[in-house]
Every structure is written in C-alpha cells, then in structure tokens.
Scaffold this motif. Structure first.
Motif, mmCIF file in Angstrom:
data_model
loop_
_atom_site.group_PDB
_atom_site.id
_atom_site.type_symbol
_atom_site.label_atom_id
_atom_site.label_comp_id
_atom_site.label_asym_id
_atom_site.label_seq_id
_atom_site.Cartn_x
_atom_site.Cartn_y
_atom_site.Cartn_z
ATOM 1 N N ALA A 107 45.451 30.371 -46.402
ATOM 2 C CA ALA A 107 44.396 30.236 -47.413
ATOM 3 C C ALA A 107 44.489 28.847 -48.011
ATOM 4 O O ALA A 107 45.574 28.399 -48.406
ATOM 5 C CB ALA A 107 44.554 31.301 -48.498
ATOM 6 N N THR A 108 43.377 28.147 -48.060
ATOM 7 C CA THR A 108 43.333 26.803 -48.638
ATOM 8 C C THR A 108 42.249 26.729 -49.698
ATOM 9 O O THR A 108 41.257 27.475 -49.650
ATOM 10 C CB THR A 108 43.065 25.742 -47.560
ATOM 11 O OG1 THR A 108 41.818 26.035 -46.908
ATOM 12 C CG2 THR A 108 44.177 25.720 -46.525
ATOM 13 N N LEU A 109 42.425 25.836 -50.628
ATOM 14 C CA LEU A 109 41.469 25.613 -51.709
ATOM 15 C C LEU A 109 40.911 24.204 -51.594
ATOM 16 O O LEU A 109 41.671 23.234 -51.535
ATOM 17 C CB LEU A 109 42.151 25.796 -53.070
ATOM 18 C CG LEU A 109 41.258 25.699 -54.309
ATOM 19 C CD1 LEU A 109 40.246 26.839 -54.337
ATOM 20 C CD2 LEU A 109 42.106 25.727 -55.577
ATOM 21 N N ASP A 110 39.587 24.091 -51.541
ATOM 22 C CA ASP A 110 38.922 22.799 -51.418
ATOM 23 C C ASP A 110 37.858 22.673 -52.498
ATOM 24 O O ASP A 110 37.481 23.642 -53.151
ATOM 25 C CB ASP A 110 38.269 22.660 -50.038
ATOM 26 C CG ASP A 110 39.270 22.767 -48.903
ATOM 27 O OD1 ASP A 110 40.151 21.900 -48.834
ATOM 28 O OD2 ASP A 110 39.167 23.718 -48.101
ATOM 29 N N GLY A 111 37.340 21.430 -52.642
ATOM 30 C CA GLY A 111 36.267 21.198 -53.600
ATOM 31 C C GLY A 111 36.785 20.649 -54.910
ATOM 32 O O GLY A 111 37.823 19.999 -54.982
ATOM 33 N N SER A 112 36.083 20.954 -55.991
ATOM 34 C CA SER A 112 36.452 20.450 -57.311
ATOM 35 C C SER A 112 35.836 21.346 -58.376
ATOM 36 O O SER A 112 35.008 22.214 -58.085
ATOM 37 C CB SER A 112 35.961 19.005 -57.500
ATOM 38 O OG SER A 112 34.544 18.959 -57.432
ATOM 39 N N ALA A 113 36.253 21.107 -59.610
ATOM 40 C CA ALA A 113 35.693 21.818 -60.758
ATOM 41 C C ALA A 113 35.530 20.843 -61.914
ATOM 42 O O ALA A 113 36.444 20.054 -62.204
ATOM 43 C CB ALA A 113 36.584 22.993 -61.171
ATOM 44 N N SER A 114 34.377 20.883 -62.542
ATOM 45 C CA SER A 114 34.132 20.071 -63.737
ATOM 46 C C SER A 114 34.407 20.916 -64.969
ATOM 47 O O SER A 114 33.943 22.056 -65.058
ATOM 48 C CB SER A 114 32.688 19.566 -63.757
ATOM 49 O OG SER A 114 32.420 18.755 -62.638
ATOM 50 N N MET A 115 35.150 20.349 -65.905
ATOM 51 C CA MET A 115 35.467 21.053 -67.148
ATOM 52 C C MET A 115 35.034 20.207 -68.330
ATOM 53 O O MET A 115 35.291 19.007 -68.372
ATOM 54 C CB MET A 115 36.961 21.361 -67.223
ATOM 55 C CG MET A 115 37.451 22.248 -66.102
ATOM 56 S SD MET A 115 39.126 22.854 -66.357
ATOM 57 C CE MET A 115 39.382 23.742 -64.805
ATOM 58 N N ALA A 151 37.397 28.715 -51.264
ATOM 59 C CA ALA A 151 38.630 29.216 -50.670
ATOM 60 C C ALA A 151 38.356 29.553 -49.209
ATOM 61 O O ALA A 151 37.424 30.319 -48.902
ATOM 62 C CB ALA A 151 39.132 30.443 -51.413
ATOM 63 N N THR A 152 39.137 28.979 -48.319
ATOM 64 C CA THR A 152 38.985 29.222 -46.889
ATOM 65 C C THR A 152 40.140 30.084 -46.396
ATOM 66 O O THR A 152 41.310 29.716 -46.558
ATOM 67 C CB THR A 152 38.961 27.897 -46.099
ATOM 68 O OG1 THR A 152 37.897 27.080 -46.583
ATOM 69 C CG2 THR A 152 38.753 28.163 -44.615
ATOM 70 N N PHE A 153 39.808 31.236 -45.819
ATOM 71 C CA PHE A 153 40.804 32.145 -45.277
ATOM 72 C C PHE A 153 40.697 32.149 -43.756
ATOM 73 O O PHE A 153 39.614 32.368 -43.198
ATOM 74 C CB PHE A 153 40.594 33.565 -45.817
ATOM 75 C CG PHE A 153 40.805 33.683 -47.301
ATOM 76 C CD1 PHE A 153 42.061 33.934 -47.815
ATOM 77 C CD2 PHE A 153 39.743 33.536 -48.186
ATOM 78 C CE1 PHE A 153 42.264 34.033 -49.187
ATOM 79 C CE2 PHE A 153 39.931 33.630 -49.548
ATOM 80 C CZ PHE A 153 41.194 33.877 -50.053
ATOM 81 N N GLU A 168 36.823 32.337 -42.682
ATOM 82 C CA GLU A 168 35.742 32.628 -43.614
ATOM 83 C C GLU A 168 35.922 31.813 -44.888
ATOM 84 O O GLU A 168 37.054 31.587 -45.326
ATOM 85 C CB GLU A 168 35.678 34.120 -43.954
ATOM 86 C CG GLU A 168 35.377 35.006 -42.755
ATOM 87 C CD GLU A 168 35.282 36.464 -43.129
ATOM 88 O OE1 GLU A 168 35.535 36.795 -44.320
ATOM 89 O OE2 GLU A 168 34.984 37.287 -42.250
ATOM 90 N N VAL A 169 34.802 31.383 -45.478
ATOM 91 C CA VAL A 169 34.814 30.560 -46.687
ATOM 92 C C VAL A 169 34.127 31.332 -47.814
ATOM 93 O O VAL A 169 33.027 31.876 -47.628
ATOM 94 C CB VAL A 169 34.097 29.215 -46.450
ATOM 95 C CG1 VAL A 169 34.113 28.379 -47.733
ATOM 96 C CG2 VAL A 169 34.744 28.453 -45.308
#
Length: 217
Positions: A107-115, A151-153, A168-169
């Motif tokens: 499992a990997t985490l990609d992208g970003s988040a604005s706070m 999240a990509t599994f 799957e994403v």
C-alpha cells in the motif's frame, strides 16, 4: 497509520513583520521602553517538521493581525496555508494466505493535502531594548483540509507457474480538525515600521481529523 497523525507537528517559523503605526493609545506608555505600535501585521513563512516520519518537511505561509491591549498583552487572528506531501518511501507491505497460497501486497500513499489553519490567540510581549522584543503566543486553530491523497493497493501471487497481479487506487478523505499551539519569537526593528522576526512553536491535537479510504476509516 500513514495519515492519522498529520495534525501533530513541530513548527519552526521565520518571517518578516510589517507594523501599522497606531493612533494615540488609551493607556499609559512605558516611556523607558515605549510601546510604539498598537497594531501589527505579520507575514510569516513556516517550516513544519511532522512527528510522523511518513511526511516530508512542510512549507507554508500566512498572515496574522495583532491588536495590543496594553504594552505587553495582545490578541491575534491568523490564517495559514500549508501543503503536505508523503515521503517517497511511504509504503506498507505484507503477506496474506489464501488456500495456502501466499499473496503479497503493498500500500502506498501519493498526492498531497492542503491545510488551512485559522483562529485566535493571546500574546505576551516583553522588551529587551526599544528595538528588540520577545513575544510568547498561545491559541487555537481550526484546520480546513482539502485532500488530494490517493492510496494504491497492489496484490500479487504465483502458483504452479501462474502469476496474478491486481492494483487498485482509492481516494483518501481527511476530515477537518482543530489544534492548539504555543510559540515564542524574537523581533528586531530594522527601520520605522519594519523588522524581522524568527521563532519556534509546537502544535498538538484538540480534535484530530479522521482519515478514510473509500469511506472506511
């Protein structure tokens, strides 16, 4: 685990400070260390070091307005913008078994988040000399989160010369949250109405934003 601690951070702040010259104050001045400004407008740049090792150093910036009630006590409102990205090595792996056949997965985490944290705080200031002073601050921030994390599994297995792989994403949603913080900084006036400041601070969760993947927390 990958995204559950995004609100708990150690912050190191540097910035520049512009000051609005105040009109005559309604309280008495300390003429030995004069209170020059009743209003301040700050524009800090922020470097954030997340305690969760799965994230890169975060960069942000914002604006803060301060109203000094007395020579030493003030109130503030502020808003920031922060961009969070996962570390390139943010990956979880494991092995499950189905009918005795090992199934590897990752499992990997990609992208970003604005706070966008915004809120109020109280300040206390004391002068080292007429051009240099130290400010302590404590307050609360409501944090609006806009997540573009994915999240990509991936799962794969082989048996009797056959190989199967599936990936799957899923989008990752993060609820808004709230944090408390405390900080201290030192300011030095370079010229009338302008100066520089730098400081350190710490944030802690009040209401942690819950993360969910495809609707599952």
């Amino acid at each position: 685990h990958m995204i559950g601690n995004t609100m708990k951070i150690l912050a190191l702040t540097f910035g520049c400070l512009s000051l609005w010259t105040a009109a005559a104050s309604a309280y008495d001045y300390d003429w030995e260390v004069p209170h020059k400004y009743q209003y301040e407008l700050r524009g800090p740049a922020t470097f954030i070091f997340p305690k969760d090792e799965g994230y890169k150093t975060v960069f942000g910036g914002g604006i803060q307005g301060i109203y000094w009630l007395t020579n030493n006590i003030g109130l503030s409102v502020g808003i920031d913008l922060q961009l969070w990205k996962p570390d390139e090595e943010q990956r979880v792996t494991g092995v499950d078994y189905s009918y005795g056949i090992p199934i590897n997965w990752s499992a990997t985490l990609d992208g970003s988040a604005s706070m966008v944290p915004f809120g109020i705080s109280g300040l206390y200031k004391f002068h080292l000399n007429p051009e240099t002073w130290v400010t302590t601050e404590a307050g609360v921030r409501y944090v609006v989160v806009s997540s573009d994390f994915d999240a990509t599994f991936t799962a794969w297995a082989s048996s009797e010369g056959r190989y199967a792989r599936n990936s799957e994403v899923y989008p990752v949603d993060i609820d808004n949250g709230a944090v408390g913080f405390a900080s201290i900084d030192i300011f030095h006036e370079l010229s009338e109405g302008w100066g520089l400041f730098g400081g350190v601070g710490y944030q802690f969760d009040i209401a942690k934003g819950k993360a969910s993947i495809d609707g599952v927390e």
